[in-house]
Design a protein around this motif. Structure first.
Motif, PDB file in Angstrom:
ATOM      1  N   SER A 190       0.825  -1.202   0.000  1.00 21.17           N
ATOM      2  CA  SER A 190       0.000   0.000   0.000  1.00 21.17           C
ATOM      3  C   SER A 190       0.859   1.251   0.000  1.00 21.17           C
ATOM      4  CB  SER A 190      -0.925   0.013   1.229  1.00 21.17           C
ATOM      5  OG  SER A 190      -1.809  -1.084   1.184  1.00 21.17           O
ATOM      6  N   ARG A 241      -9.424   0.067 -16.021  1.00 18.32           N
ATOM      7  CA  ARG A 241      -9.196  -1.146 -15.237  1.00 18.32           C
ATOM      8  C   ARG A 241      -9.264  -2.402 -16.101  1.00 18.32           C
ATOM      9  NH1 ARG A 241     -12.863   0.869 -10.065  1.00 18.32           N
ATOM     10  NH2 ARG A 241     -11.242   2.238  -9.180  1.00 18.32           N
ATOM     11  N   THR A 300       2.410   1.635  -3.449  1.00 17.23           N
ATOM     12  CA  THR A 300       1.406   2.113  -4.407  1.00 17.23           C
ATOM     13  C   THR A 300       1.159   3.600  -4.250  1.00 17.23           C
ATOM     14  OG1 THR A 300       0.311  -0.047  -4.411  1.00 17.23           O
ATOM     15  CG2 THR A 300      -0.971   1.818  -5.211  1.00 17.23           C
ATOM     16  N   THR A 332      -7.131   4.857  -7.937  1.00 18.94           N
ATOM     17  CA  THR A 332      -7.686   4.142  -6.797  1.00 18.94           C
ATOM     18  C   THR A 332      -9.091   4.674  -6.540  1.00 18.94           C
ATOM     19  OG1 THR A 332      -6.878   5.763  -5.198  1.00 18.94           O
ATOM     20  CG2 THR A 332      -5.370   3.976  -5.797  1.00 18.94           C
ATOM     21  N   ASP A 333      -9.834   3.992  -5.683  1.00 17.74           N
ATOM     22  CA  ASP A 333     -11.184   4.454  -5.363  1.00 17.74           C
ATOM     23  C   ASP A 333     -11.140   5.861  -4.757  1.00 17.74           C
ATOM     24  OD1 ASP A 333     -12.249   2.107  -6.300  1.00 17.74           O
ATOM     25  OD2 ASP A 333     -12.461   1.179  -4.314  1.00 17.74           O
ATOM     26  N   GLU A 334     -10.147   6.106  -3.906  1.00 14.36           N
ATOM     27  CA  GLU A 334     -10.044   7.421  -3.268  1.00 14.36           C
ATOM     28  C   GLU A 334      -9.710   8.493  -4.296  1.00 14.36           C
ATOM     29  OE1 GLU A 334      -8.008  10.855  -1.588  1.00 14.36           O
ATOM     30  OE2 GLU A 334      -7.020   9.265  -2.721  1.00 14.36           O
ATOM     31  N   GLN A 335      -8.784   8.196  -5.205  1.00 11.74           N
ATOM     32  CA  GLN A 335      -8.433   9.150  -6.262  1.00 11.74           C
ATOM     33  C   GLN A 335      -9.620   9.400  -7.186  1.00 11.74           C
ATOM     34  OE1 GLN A 335      -5.034   7.006  -7.845  1.00 11.74           O
ATOM     35  NE2 GLN A 335      -3.624   8.564  -7.062  1.00 11.74           N
TER      36      GLN A 335
END
Length: 232
Positions: free
Chosen positions: A19, A111, A22, A131-134
Motif C-alpha cells: 500500500s 481497469r 502504491t 484508486t477508489d479514493e483518487q
C-alpha cells in the motif's frame, strides 16, 4: 527473545508495504509536470497502431494551464489519468449530472473491463487506473467545475437574433452555458476555442458543410455572452 511473527502478521506487513509503495508511485506520477505527462502520452500514441484513433477522441485545443485550479489535486489527477488515452478533457464539456456515468465508464475501461477495456490495455500498455479514493477526488473536481446550464427564465433574450445564434452553436455539443461563467474579456477566447473544436470535429469525421447549413454568427454569439457576462 522477540516474538516470531505469525503468518497473518507477515501478510499484514507485506500488504502495508504494498500500500505504501502504491501510494508512493501514485504520488510521484501526480507530481510530474503536466506538460511532461501530455508529451509522454503523445509519444505512446505515436508508437501505437491505434494512436490515431485515440488522438481523435477529443480535440487538442485544451491545455493543462487552462484547467480550473490547475495546481489542485483534482486537476493533477485529471492530467495524470485522462491524457493516457486521449487529449485533455475540459471539465465544462459536460454538466455535473452527466459526469458520473461518463467518468465511471472511463474508470472501468482503465481497469481493463467493460466496453473497450481489453482493447484499451492492448492499445496502451501500462495504462494506470485511479484508486477508489483518487476516483472520488477526480469526479468531485469534474462536477465542481462542470458546465453550469443557463436558466432560460433569467434570459428571455435567448429568443432574440443573438440568442438564437448562441443556441444554434452551443447546443450542438453540450448544454447551454450560463453567461456568468466567464467575464466579458474571457468569452471571446472561449468562443474562439469552441469554433476550433467544431472545425476539428468536422475534419475528424469527414463532414462536409451542406450549402443550406446555417452559418454560425460568431459576432452575435459573442455579443450575447459579453453583455451578460460575469463582472470582474
Amino acid at each position: 527473545m522477540p516474538r516470531r511473527p505469525t503468518d497473518t502478521s507477515q501478510y499484514n506487513f507485506w500488504m502495508r508495504l504494498v500500500s505504501v509503495a502504491t501510494l508512493f508511485f501514485a504520488t510521484a506520477a501526480s507530481a510530474q509536470d503536466p506538460a511532461q505527462l501530455v508529451a509522454e502520452a503523445k509519444q505512446r500514441w505515436a508508437e501505437s497502431p491505434h494512436g490515431p484513433m485515440l488522438e481523435r477522441i477529443l480535440p487538442p485545443t485544451f491545455e493543462p494551464k487552462q484547467l480550473p485550479a490547475p495546481k489542485s489535486r483534482g486537476a493533477r489527477l485529471l492530467v495524470q489519468y485522462c491524457v493516457q488515452c486521449h487529449n485533455l478533457p475540459n471539465p465544462a464539456m459536460h454538466h455535473a449530472a452527466k459526469w458520473p456515468a461518463i467518468f465511471e465508464r472511463m474508470v472501468v475501461r482503465m481497469r481493463g473491463k467493460g466496453n473497450m477495456g481489453e482493447l484499451m490495455h492492448e492499445m496502451m500498455a501500462g495504462v494506470q487506473a485511479p484508486t477508489d479514493e483518487q476516483a472520488g477526488v477526480l469526479l468531485a473536481y469534474l462536477r465542481r467545475n462542470a458546465q453550469k446550464p443557463i436558466d432560460p427564465k433569467k434570459y428571455p433574450e435567448l429568443f432574440s437574433a443573438e440568442g438564437k445564434s448562441f443556441k444554434l452553436a452551443c447546443e450542438q455539443c453540450h448544454v447551454l452555458p450560463d453567461p456568468m461563467r466567464h467575464t466579458a474579456s474571457e468569452w471571446p477566447l472561449v468562443v474562439a476555442r469552441m469554433e476550433k473544436n467544431m472545425e476539428w470535429m468536422n475534419r475528424v469525421v469527414g463532414n462536409h458543410h451542406p450549402p443550406d447549413e446555417p452559418q454560425l454568427k460568431v459576432e452575435e454569439i459573442n455579443a450575447f455572452l459579453v453583455k451578460r457576462a460575469r463582472k470582474g
